[in-house]
Design an enzyme around this catalytic site. Sequence first.
Site, PDB file in Angstrom:
ATOM      1  N   GLU A  85      35.280  26.917  33.956  1.00  0.00           N
ATOM      2  CA  GLU A  85      36.355  27.479  33.328  1.00  0.00           C
ATOM      3  C   GLU A  85      36.943  25.744  32.364  1.00  0.00           C
ATOM      4  O   GLU A  85      37.499  26.701  31.017  1.00  0.00           O
ATOM      5  CB  GLU A  85      37.411  28.179  33.874  1.00  0.00           C
ATOM      6  N   THR A 108      41.414  30.409  23.122  1.00  0.00           N
ATOM      7  CA  THR A 108      42.369  29.343  24.589  1.00  0.00           C
ATOM      8  C   THR A 108      43.136  28.238  24.540  1.00  0.00           C
ATOM      9  O   THR A 108      44.130  28.661  24.390  1.00  0.00           O
ATOM     10  CB  THR A 108      41.327  29.748  26.115  1.00  0.00           C
TER      11      THR A 108
END
Lengths: 308, 308
Positions: free
Chosen positions: B130, B183
């Site tokens: 991630e 993000t």
Amino acid sequence: MDQSTISVFCPATIANLSCGFDVLGLALKGVGDRMNVRLTSNPGVQITRITGGDLPMDAGKNVAGVAAMALLEASDFGGGVEIEIEKHILPGSGIGSSAASAAGAVWAINNLLGDPFTLPQLVSFAVAGEALASGAPHADNVAPALYGGITLIRGYDPLDIARVHCPALLHAVVLHPQIELKTSDSRSILKKTITLKQGIRQWGNVGGLITGLFTEDYGLISRSLEDVIIEPVRSLLIPGFGEMRAIALKSGALGFGISGSGPSVFALTRGADTARRTEEALTRGYESVGIPFRTFSSPVNRMGVRPW
Amino acid sequence: MDQSTISVFCPATIANLSCGFDVLGLALKGVGDRMNVRLTSNPGVQITRITGGDLPMDAGKNVAGVAAMALLEASDFGGGVEIEIEKHILPGSGIGSSAASAAGAVWAINNLLGDPFTLPQLVSFAVAGEALASGAPHADNVAPALYGGITLIRGYDPLDIARVHCPALLHAVVLHPQIELKTSDSRSILKKTITLKQGIRQWGNVGGLITGLFTEDYGLISRSLEDVIIEPVRSLLIPGFGEMRAIALKSGALGFGISGSGPSVFALTRGADTARRTEEALTRGYESVGIPFRTFSSPVNRMGVRPW
């Protein structure tokens, strides 16, 4: 006792519970004020007697008086009340002294009037009294004093209170160093801004504490009893804070922190034995600090204000 | 299928859930990636095929590859893995596309190796993947993808994950406006500080949401689905956000917010009927905005990554 008089026990409370600044609180057993409240045909609120504390007899300057007036104004009762207050919780100790008086007054009057108001309404009346004491309206002592157990103030506008499950074995230990520390002073030293990172850590802990309480996961409760925002500042005002924390944790406490705005400190434990052991160790440890103090330990009080 | 190969379903997830920035998340049913993972005698990680998304085949640049490498490094398995990824979650959609790949890879390899690692360990391996996608290691999509249901990240250092009770009737609706929103960009616009007052309101809401989930109090859940910190900033990047919120709430949704870092938005509902109604109303409402979009609704997925 006739039906126009009631005597109530008003429990001491621990607000914040480390991570839950201004939102979490729990009620204690064994330590609390007593009040006698009487309905009268004359309108208005009279404080007729106060023992155990040097507090204003003028109802407009007394938290119980102001809370009582807020309730009476909202009711259709044409008379008034007389209130006797027997303080056992030292004002300024940080375990909800003013909240106990405010909560006791409104609970007692509501009871005598036949319970016209709900618990959330009683909290809002009591908060009017609390505002007088702290300079800011807050409900994190008043809510557990009235609801019992552990309460969450989700929000203030409007007031939104929820009960949080309390594991049966949860006990609290309180040590009250007898130094003066006013709530209003204790608030003014706080920084008005925090970093987003601190915020994330704090709401992670609030979430963890509440999840731990509901699932009775004492390990999670313990890891969540952390305050990265308020405690680092306020603990500077409490002599021996770091040493007491170390003693409490070494005695097996789940966590240790400042009760409300202090100066009292608290530990939470799993079970009465650990509570007793922690209380004894804190007592031995604090004797060397040279400040007069008192300690007690107590299970969580699930009832809140009740007839005495 | 021999015992050295497994096919898994890797669910999409909604992170943050309004008030729980970086700490809360839930897993979805029906939307997710599929992966085929095969153990090989040759060491190392090979991404052999990717369909449905333009993602790096180089394992060191692929979140599933990096997560797989983190697991293999910690294991005593001398061989390697081959991974085929069938993307159904669009990268950059805000419903945990990279988390699904990372979670699926580590779950599948762990399963093939005979489950040597615990769920918290799998989360930490997946977080390594991630970090590649978002620029910051976060676990609020990976944890629900692996645990299923609703998860809380109490803290990151060390990683501390708890399951939160999920009421049976809780459903989610997602609308994905197909605009690009990375993000890392979506994080960089956030302010680094917040006011203490905002913090108190946010952790009151996190406490309220978790209490509401445990007690299945949908009213409390609804009142707690509020984000006073992140949403006011990030929602500016999502065309039609305010109108969609109004539509969702009018349709009976409990709350509405940004899924993870967006651009997807989500609503939570009590029951499938309200979810369907909300999805239909959002679809009708968003057609006038002029941006291509997709919607779906789903109960909460209680299982997480599973053989497919």
